[in-house]
Scaffold this active site. Structure first.
Site, PDB file in Angstrom:
ATOM      1  N   HIS A 186     -73.773 -61.055   7.684  1.00  0.00           N
ATOM      2  CA  HIS A 186     -74.381 -61.921   8.070  1.00  0.00           C
ATOM      3  C   HIS A 186     -73.293 -63.108   8.592  1.00  0.00           C
ATOM      4  O   HIS A 186     -73.677 -64.590   8.440  1.00  0.00           O
ATOM      5  CB  HIS A 186     -75.441 -62.542   7.083  1.00  0.00           C
ATOM      6  CG  HIS A 186     -76.653 -61.547   6.827  1.00  0.00           C
ATOM      7  ND1 HIS A 186     -77.150 -61.467   5.673  1.00  0.00           N
ATOM      8  CD2 HIS A 186     -76.940 -60.562   7.818  1.00  0.00           C
ATOM      9  CE1 HIS A 186     -78.442 -60.602   6.240  1.00  0.00           C
ATOM     10  NE2 HIS A 186     -78.022 -59.845   7.101  1.00  0.00           N
ATOM     11  N   PRO A 234     -76.139 -70.014  -6.141  1.00  0.00           N
ATOM     12  CA  PRO A 234     -77.664 -69.630  -6.340  1.00  0.00           C
ATOM     13  C   PRO A 234     -77.837 -68.562  -5.197  1.00  0.00           C
ATOM     14  O   PRO A 234     -77.408 -68.578  -4.188  1.00  0.00           O
ATOM     15  CB  PRO A 234     -78.365 -70.733  -6.428  1.00  0.00           C
ATOM     16  CG  PRO A 234     -77.628 -71.732  -5.658  1.00  0.00           C
ATOM     17  CD  PRO A 234     -76.245 -71.500  -5.857  1.00  0.00           C
ATOM     18  N   ASP A 235     -78.726 -67.501  -5.642  1.00  0.00           N
ATOM     19  CA  ASP A 235     -79.265 -66.352  -4.512  1.00  0.00           C
ATOM     20  C   ASP A 235     -80.381 -67.193  -3.917  1.00  0.00           C
ATOM     21  O   ASP A 235     -80.592 -68.265  -4.144  1.00  0.00           O
ATOM     22  CB  ASP A 235     -79.440 -65.204  -5.243  1.00  0.00           C
ATOM     23  CG  ASP A 235     -80.513 -65.306  -6.320  1.00  0.00           C
ATOM     24  OD1 ASP A 235     -81.298 -66.334  -6.449  1.00  0.00           O
ATOM     25  OD2 ASP A 235     -80.948 -64.258  -6.785  1.00  0.00           O
ATOM     26  N   PHE A 236     -81.219 -66.428  -3.081  1.00  0.00           N
ATOM     27  CA  PHE A 236     -82.189 -66.766  -2.754  1.00  0.00           C
ATOM     28  C   PHE A 236     -83.621 -66.924  -3.482  1.00  0.00           C
ATOM     29  O   PHE A 236     -84.260 -68.043  -3.643  1.00  0.00           O
ATOM     30  CB  PHE A 236     -82.661 -65.999  -1.304  1.00  0.00           C
ATOM     31  CG  PHE A 236     -81.944 -66.446  -0.076  1.00  0.00           C
ATOM     32  CD1 PHE A 236     -81.427 -67.607   0.045  1.00  0.00           C
ATOM     33  CD2 PHE A 236     -82.292 -65.663   1.142  1.00  0.00           C
ATOM     34  CE1 PHE A 236     -80.859 -68.114   1.317  1.00  0.00           C
ATOM     35  CE2 PHE A 236     -81.629 -66.034   2.361  1.00  0.00           C
ATOM     36  CZ  PHE A 236     -81.055 -67.400   2.506  1.00  0.00           C
ATOM     37  N   ARG A 237     -83.848 -65.607  -4.052  1.00  0.00           N
ATOM     38  CA  ARG A 237     -84.939 -65.283  -4.571  1.00  0.00           C
ATOM     39  C   ARG A 237     -85.369 -65.297  -6.003  1.00  0.00           C
ATOM     40  O   ARG A 237     -86.606 -65.133  -6.553  1.00  0.00           O
ATOM     41  CB  ARG A 237     -85.628 -64.071  -4.081  1.00  0.00           C
ATOM     42  CG  ARG A 237     -85.917 -64.132  -2.418  1.00  0.00           C
ATOM     43  CD  ARG A 237     -86.265 -62.536  -1.881  1.00  0.00           C
ATOM     44  NE  ARG A 237     -86.376 -62.922  -0.551  1.00  0.00           N
ATOM     45  CZ  ARG A 237     -85.635 -62.902   0.387  1.00  0.00           C
ATOM     46  NH1 ARG A 237     -84.426 -62.723   0.145  1.00  0.00           N
ATOM     47  NH2 ARG A 237     -85.894 -63.066   1.798  1.00  0.00           N
ATOM     48  N   ASP A 262     -70.233 -66.186   1.573  1.00  0.00           N
ATOM     49  CA  ASP A 262     -69.440 -67.133   0.608  1.00  0.00           C
ATOM     50  C   ASP A 262     -67.831 -66.677   0.569  1.00  0.00           C
ATOM     51  O   ASP A 262     -67.159 -67.287  -0.108  1.00  0.00           O
ATOM     52  CB  ASP A 262     -70.065 -67.267  -0.941  1.00  0.00           C
ATOM     53  CG  ASP A 262     -70.059 -65.903  -1.315  1.00  0.00           C
ATOM     54  OD1 ASP A 262     -69.306 -64.754  -1.022  1.00  0.00           O
ATOM     55  OD2 ASP A 262     -71.008 -65.602  -2.186  1.00  0.00           O
ATOM     56  N   ASN A 311     -73.199 -61.625   1.994  1.00  0.00           N
ATOM     57  CA  ASN A 311     -73.173 -62.892   1.602  1.00  0.00           C
ATOM     58  C   ASN A 311     -72.014 -63.527   2.828  1.00  0.00           C
ATOM     59  O   ASN A 311     -71.469 -62.957   3.446  1.00  0.00           O
ATOM     60  CB  ASN A 311     -72.422 -62.801   0.306  1.00  0.00           C
ATOM     61  CG  ASN A 311     -73.118 -62.362  -0.807  1.00  0.00           C
ATOM     62  OD1 ASN A 311     -74.690 -62.332  -0.656  1.00  0.00           O
ATOM     63  ND2 ASN A 311     -72.845 -62.024  -2.034  1.00  0.00           N
TER      64      ASN A 311
END
Ligand code: CNA
Length: 407
Positions: A200, A107-110, A183, A181
């Site tokens: 990040h 899932p993303d954040f927003r 991941d 990302n």
């Protein structure tokens, strides 16, 4: 990573991750842009203008917001694909966000409903950003460790979008991919380290969140996955994977952007809300005449302006569908499918690299035909193959934090 946190970059300002909105910085007339506006059009911008006229049979393409026919009909994609085929884009910079991994089940954040921010109850945190807040982590690492269980590399596979980026590299066109990302799916699909900036951070290394003493990443993973808390051998504070939290310094490699963005001749922006600074403002540092193509569900950052900057294009919709369409225009689709198949086959042929879930999927893999993308590579494609036309949100919601098996 830990080194970069300790040693600030060799310039005046300390650049940290913050959640300041991109729009607040980007008025479309930043310093770089002002400087560039006075310059004559680059050959590229001239091409782009010409192509717009051709593409719409005599009429310039609209450059409006998401609802415009140009954006829905693939006008933006077609013009950029044409530029690429003319050999005018040899230094492509990709800027990516969580939206490129939703088709892999992360899932993303927003995104409303399925994004992590809409599923906070699973993490028991008071406000969304707390999950990446270092002070909050210092007090209670569990919310982040719960999320880490979902995101730790190993349980998700790269999807078509990742392999499209890899194909850009394969074709010798990728200058660099800057991803927010954590991941590691870019790495997993085979994009080499020197082409990748994980702005990040990632789970590949770990260190103490207080004194930055390195800690073996595999040990940290094992403990976190087992519900334990890794502690620093030097000061006993909590160890965390070297994912950049709000307020922490970005990795040294991030500063390659000062060389890359001025050199870029095409900027591809994919699957990001452009909300997190300083990353978001990177998109404003290419020359004003350089085409910027946004591939996302909706307009973000400088693409919310009307009219758009003249070399800006956007294609709104599901990213995997859009990128597949783009690849078809470029004549790359078969190569990408072949690359995905060979990469996944290689992995499945190496039993020692597989976990038990992977082994179950070997059987499924063998049933796929040439056109199919394996289940491993992304839920959406596999469903499409089986004839099911699920919506994005249905697909994504299977992977919402509350239903993720890793939790
Ligand atoms: P975000 O703010 O959640 O934005 C994601 C954007 O992608 C939104 O505009 C969505 O509309 C769009 N999007 C999502 N799925 C699709 C799709 N299938 N097709 C088209 N568009 C889509 O995430 P950002 O990346 O902008 O924010 C940066 C944060 C998110 C970084 O600091 C990451 O660490 C953090 N994050 C990373 C992951 C990951 O590593 N996969 C997951 C969740 C959050």
């Amino acid at each position: 990573m830990s080194e970069s946190k300790r040693s600030s970059r060799p310039t005046d300002a300390r650049i940290t991750r913050s959640s300041r909105s991109a729009e607040s910085r980007d008025s479309g007339s930043g310093h770089d842009e002002k400087a560039c506006k006075k310059q004559p059009d680059s050959p590229l911008a001239q091409d782009l203008r010409l192509m717009n006229v051709n593409a719409s049979k005599g009429k310039p393409l609209a450059q409006g917001h998401g609802g415009s026919s140009a954006n829905k009909s693939g006008g933006g994609l077609a013009s950029v694909a044409r530029l690429m085929k003319m050999g005018r884009c040899k230094n492509v910079v990709v800027v990516a966000g969580a939206g490129i991994s939703t088709a892999s089940g992360i899932p993303d954040f927003r995104t409303p409903g399925t994004g992590l921010y809409a599923n906070l109850e699973a993490y028991n945190i008071p406000y969304p950003e707390a999950i990446f807040n270092v002070d909050y982590f210092s007090n209670d690492p569990q919310p982040f460790f719960s999320l880490a269980k979902v995101l730790y590399p190993g349980s998700h596979r790269p999807n078509y979008v990742h392999y499209f980026i890899r194909m850009l590299h394969h074709k010798g066109l990728l200058l660099r991919v800057y991803t927010q990302n954590i991941d590691s799916l870019e790495k997993l699909c085979g994009i080499p380290d020197d082409k990748l900036v994980e702005a990040h951070g990632s789970f590949a290394t770990a260190s103490c969140h207080l004194c930055y003493t390195p800690y073996p990443a595999e040990d940290a993973k094992r403990l976190i996955m087992n519900g334990s808390v890794p502690t620093c051998t030097f000061c006993t504070a909590t160890v965390k994977p070297d994912v950049v939290f709000f307020g922490e310094d970005l990795p040294q490699k991030y500063f390659l952007h000062t060389q890359d963005f001025p050199k870029a001749d095409l900027l591809l922006i994919m699957g990001t809300s452009l909300q997190i600074e300083p990353f978001a403002s990177l998109v404003n540092t290419v020359r004003a005449t350089v085409p910027r193509l946004l591939l996302n569900r909706h307009a973000v950052g400088p693409f919310q302006r009307n009219p758009l900057r003249r070399a800006d294009r956007m294609e709104l919709g599901d990213l995997e569908d859009t990128v597949r369409q783009f690849a078809e225009m470029l004549g790359w689709n078969d190569d990408i499918v072949e690359l995905m198949k060979s990469q996944e086959r290689e992995r499945l042929d190496t039993p020692e690299t597989l976990n038990s879930e992977d082994k179950d999927q070997v059987v499924e893999w063998n049933q796929f035909s040439h056109q199919c993308i394996p289940t491993l590579v992304g839920g959406r494609s596999a469903k499409r193959q089986s004839g099911s036309e699920e919506s994005d949100s249905e697909t994504d919601s299977k992977c919402s934090p509350s239903s993720c098996p890793a939790k």
